[in-house]
Scaffold this active site. Structure first.
Site, PDB file in Angstrom:
ATOM      1  N   GLY A 287       0.833  -1.193   0.000  1.00  0.00           N
ATOM      2  CA  GLY A 287       0.000   0.000   0.000  1.00  0.00           C
ATOM      3  C   GLY A 287       0.870   1.247   0.000  1.00  0.00           C
ATOM      4  O   GLY A 287       2.017   1.229  -0.446  1.00  0.00           O
TER       5      GLY A 287
ATOM      6  N   ARG B  33       1.915  -3.938  12.449  1.00  0.00           N
ATOM      7  CA  ARG B  33       1.225  -4.215  13.701  1.00  0.00           C
ATOM      8  C   ARG B  33       1.946  -5.346  14.411  1.00  0.00           C
ATOM      9  O   ARG B  33       2.413  -6.290  13.780  1.00  0.00           O
ATOM     10  CB  ARG B  33      -0.244  -4.589  13.461  1.00  0.00           C
ATOM     11  CG  ARG B  33      -1.124  -3.432  13.026  1.00  0.00           C
ATOM     12  CD  ARG B  33      -1.341  -2.452  14.177  1.00  0.00           C
ATOM     13  NE  ARG B  33      -2.112  -1.288  13.756  1.00  0.00           N
ATOM     14  CZ  ARG B  33      -1.575  -0.155  13.329  1.00  0.00           C
ATOM     15  NH1 ARG B  33      -0.255  -0.043  13.253  1.00  0.00           N
ATOM     16  NH2 ARG B  33      -2.331   0.860  12.977  1.00  0.00           N
TER      17      ARG B  33
ATOM     18  N   GLU C  29       1.606  -4.425  23.090  1.00  0.00           N
ATOM     19  CA  GLU C  29       2.289  -3.225  23.580  1.00  0.00           C
ATOM     20  C   GLU C  29       1.349  -2.380  24.438  1.00  0.00           C
ATOM     21  O   GLU C  29       0.130  -2.391  24.216  1.00  0.00           O
ATOM     22  CB  GLU C  29       2.839  -2.404  22.406  1.00  0.00           C
ATOM     23  CG  GLU C  29       1.796  -1.908  21.418  1.00  0.00           C
ATOM     24  CD  GLU C  29       2.422  -1.172  20.239  1.00  0.00           C
ATOM     25  OE1 GLU C  29       2.137   0.044  20.126  1.00  0.00           O
ATOM     26  OE2 GLU C  29       3.160  -1.788  19.440  1.00  0.00           O
TER      27      GLU C  29
ATOM     28  N   HIS D 281       7.148   2.374  18.984  1.00  0.00           N
ATOM     29  CA  HIS D 281       6.036   2.755  18.100  1.00  0.00           C
ATOM     30  C   HIS D 281       6.167   4.213  17.647  1.00  0.00           C
ATOM     31  O   HIS D 281       5.282   5.042  17.878  1.00  0.00           O
ATOM     32  CB  HIS D 281       4.697   2.525  18.804  1.00  0.00           C
ATOM     33  CG  HIS D 281       3.563   2.287  17.841  1.00  0.00           C
ATOM     34  ND1 HIS D 281       2.513   1.458  18.122  1.00  0.00           N
ATOM     35  CD2 HIS D 281       3.312   2.781  16.603  1.00  0.00           C
ATOM     36  CE1 HIS D 281       1.668   1.442  17.113  1.00  0.00           C
ATOM     37  NE2 HIS D 281       2.131   2.246  16.176  1.00  0.00           N
TER      38      HIS D 281
END
Length: 323
Positions: A157, A242, A271, A289
């Site tokens: 993507g 993810r 997480e 993250h």
């Protein structure tokens, strides 16, 4: 006219919060603490819109609210696997996300991780900070060359394409792609990329594998023990998608026994709790993250949420509706 009531579940950039406060009857989470399922149920009974983030858990329990007042969940982030889709549909809720605006910054972090793990940057910094460096020597922390190697991208993507652009045009890497649907030839041609039919076909051919696929149940443990075994013994795995996409127990085994060259993670399963055994893997780079963590991206994400809210409350189809 009464302004719609809006709950923001975490702290957002100040410029975005100011605009929300001006346009809506907005309640901000000034404590920046994650909300419990009970707090979400109360929110869904009380506000016209709830604005969650990718780390909020809006599962079936949190959304068990018959006759909810909330009619739109305007998500701050691209992924929305943290939102229970059957519950949202059952409650007649619209769900939106924030594509496009974080693609470049997330690809920057993916490339950062790739370079760090290839050149053993995490190990080097730990050695320096511990005061253990004894000086330059020919065999010290020998890493892996990046330029000219083969990069496999799972999920082609917007972010995957930005990663390919950096790797191919910046480092001369050959690009292999796996994607659930066919990629247009002109899109592949931008980075001279080749699409393969399966993940299993891609893995053995790559020196680096970067994950850019959606999370959720369909892709949970997409990278498992069997697929880690398909990777080259000196290959590296990068994840900015993810945490649940990787079976972390299997990854720990692969790293501990040097079955792959190393890994670099920006996201984790469960997480912010991190598996203790991951922390013991020297051939692993970890970031908290940070994929979209630039001022430009985080503000743009917030303003994209505002665009979707504006569409919705004007009776228009939100531009980024996903449910």
């Amino acid at each position: 006219m009464v302004k719609p009531s809006v709950l923001v579940t975490r702290r957002w950039p100040a410029a975005v919060e100011a605009q929300l406060a001006e346009n809506y009857n907005a309640v901000l989470n000034t404590g920046d603490k994650p909300m419990s399922p009970a707090e979400f149920r109360q929110a869904l009974k009380s506000y016209d819109a709830v604005l969650p983030t990718v780390t909020d858990t809006l599962n079936a329990e949190a959304m068990d609210v018959p006759g909810a007042q909330t009619k739109i969940l305007a998500n701050y982030g691209v992924g929305y696997s943290h939102i229970c889709e059957p519950s949202a549909r059952g409650l007649g809720m619209t769900v939106t996300n924030t594509p496009d605006v974080l693609s470049e910054c997330t690809a920057d972090i993916a490339m950062t991780l790739l370079l760090m793990v290839a050149r053993r940057a995490g190990e080097g910094e730990r050695e320096l900070r511990a005061g253990n460096w004894t000086g330059w020597r020919p065999t010290h922390l020998i890493g892996t060359k990046v330029s000219g190697k083969t990069l496999g991208i799972i999920g082609y993507g917007r972010i995957g394409q930005e990663m390919a652009r950096r790797a191919h045009h910046g480092f001369g890497m050959d690009i292999l792609v796996y994607n659930r649907s066919p990629i247009a030839p002109d899109v592949l041609a931008k980075c001279n990329a080749t699409q393969v039919d399966t993940v299993d076909e891609l893995l053995p051919q790559c020196d680096f594998v970067s994950l850019h696929c959606p999370g959720g149940a369909a892709n949970r443990h997409l990278i498992n023990a069997r697929r880690l075994d398909l990777m080259k013994p000196d290959a590296f795995l990068i994840n900015t998608a993810r945490g649940e996409v990787i079976d972390e127990r299997a990854l720990i085994q692969s790293l501990s026994f040097d079955m792959i060259g190393g890994a670099a993670l920006d996201v984790f399963d469960g997480e912010p709790c991190i598996a203790q055994d991951l922390l013991q893997c020297d051939n692993l780079v970890m970031l908290p993250h940070l994929g979209s963590a630039t001022r430009e991206a985080r503000e743009a994400m917030g303003f994209r949420v505002l665009d979707n809210l504006s569409d919705f409350f004007q009776g228009l189809e939100p531009r980024d509706r996903v449910i």
